[in-house]
Enzyme design. Structure first.
Site, short mmCIF file in Angstrom:
data_model
loop_
_atom_site.label_atom_id
_atom_site.label_comp_id
_atom_site.label_asym_id
_atom_site.label_seq_id
_atom_site.Cartn_x
_atom_site.Cartn_y
_atom_site.Cartn_z
N ASP A 120 0.83 -1.21 0.00
CA ASP A 120 0.00 0.00 0.00
C ASP A 120 0.86 1.26 0.00
O ASP A 120 2.00 1.24 0.48
CB ASP A 120 -0.91 -0.02 1.25
CG ASP A 120 -2.04 0.98 1.15
OD1 ASP A 120 -2.31 1.48 0.04
OD2 ASP A 120 -2.64 1.29 2.20
N HIS A 178 3.20 3.16 -8.77
CA HIS A 178 3.02 1.73 -9.07
C HIS A 178 4.25 1.18 -9.78
O HIS A 178 4.67 0.05 -9.53
CB HIS A 178 1.77 1.53 -9.94
CG HIS A 178 0.49 1.93 -9.27
ND1 HIS A 178 0.19 1.60 -7.97
CD2 HIS A 178 -0.58 2.65 -9.72
CE1 HIS A 178 -1.01 2.09 -7.64
NE2 HIS A 178 -1.49 2.73 -8.68
N LEU A 194 10.41 -21.01 -4.83
CA LEU A 194 9.47 -20.10 -4.15
C LEU A 194 8.20 -20.04 -4.98
O LEU A 194 8.26 -19.99 -6.21
CB LEU A 194 10.10 -18.69 -4.08
CG LEU A 194 9.17 -17.54 -3.68
CD1 LEU A 194 8.86 -17.58 -2.19
CD2 LEU A 194 9.79 -16.18 -4.02
#
Ligand code: FPP
Length: 273
Positions: free
Chosen positions: A37, A54, A148
């Site tokens: 955020d 972003h 991962l």
């Protein structure tokens, strides 16, 4: 193990030392989930447009993914686009989609070479076709990897996830295949979009907001929460290490009590003696 090259930077000696200190200090969480955020506020503070936030946020994604893989975290789930984010101005939504497609195009081979498996959770069918295709290609390419698992939550909300699980279970009941009395925690877990993935050990939220914002509502029952004031574009591996350090200080009891603190057990031992 092969050196990771996601960020295209050679890992410094200093960083290797930090990771090894962290690994020796305690448990490394198996599953980390992050509410990324503050991209918009970060950009505004720099006098820039939200989309710039972003874009720099993608650099944080790369750095955090690489550091998690190096540390031996097995699952990293990132809240990249919530169901509620569809309500943002069209230009920002389009910009985010374009960024996602461009990032995937650029990173898919890189993820693959680094043995990272990409998966998604959420309503992918709401995304534009080119976005879905690009995602699917990256998912297929990396399907066999196991260092991962990087999960992007896209058009995701915890309530949507639970609602879908309830619908699936209700269909079994409706078809006469399931006695409602047999519905339990595990069955609900197994019908969520995260089936087969352990619940997050640690949930990180950036930008100082103290809320969950409809993220993994069922899965977070016993997750440790870590909230930092930093905006997501400024959240890099050193901040991740701080979050893990904080996690290592927690006393996780999962609703039980600590070993050796059962007074009744002591009493019964006294009575026996
Ligand atoms: C929250 O910041 C962030 C988002 C809604 C999008 C996060 C997406 C990225 C970092 C890019 C994802 C890309 C990949 C490849 C996973 P905000 O816009 O809500 O910030 P604000 O609260 O300051 O307005």
């Amino acid at each position: 193990m092969k050196e990771l090259t996601l960020t295209n930077k050679v890992q410094t000696k200093d960083d290797k030392e930090k990771q090894s200190l962290l690994a020796n200090a305690g448990e490394i969480p198996e599953h980390i989930a992050i509410i990324m955020d503050g991209n918009g506020r970060w950009a505004k503070k720099k006098g820039s447009i939200r989309l710039h936030g972003h874009k720099v946020g993608v650099d944080s994604v790369r750095d955090i993914t690489e550091a998690c893989a190096q540390l031996g975290v097995k699952y990293l789930t990132l809240y990249a686009f919530s169901t509620e984010n569809w309500g943002r101005p069209t230009a920002e939504v389009r910009g985010l989609m374009r960024l996602l497609v461009a990032s995937l195009r650029k990173e898919a081979d890189n993820l693959h070479e680094n043995d990272i498996k990409l998966v998604t959770i959420g309503q992918m069918d709401r995304f534009p076709a080119d976005c879905q295709d690009e995602l699917q290609e990256a998912i297929d390419l990396t399907a066999g990897n196991n260092r991962l698992q990087l999960c992007l939550a896209l058009s995701y909300s915890g309530r949507w996830d639970i609602t879908e699980a309830v619908k699936k279970i209700a269909r079994h009941v409706d078809a006469g295949r399931l006695d409602p009395e047999l519905i339990n925690d595990q069955m609900i877990t197994d019908h969520l979009s995260t089936a087969n993935v352990p619940d997050p050990d640690l949930i990180i939220r950036t930008s100082g907001e103290y809320r969950i914002s409809n993220f993994l509502l069922w899965q977070l029952a016993y997750s440790e929460l870590y909230i930092t004031e930093r905006y997501w574009p400024d959240f890099r591996r050193d901040q991740l290490y701080e979050a893990i350090e904080s996690f290592q200080q927690r006393d996780r009891r999962f609703g039980k009590i600590k070993n050796g603190e059962d007074e009744n057990a002591n009493n019964s031992r006294l009575h026996k003696n």
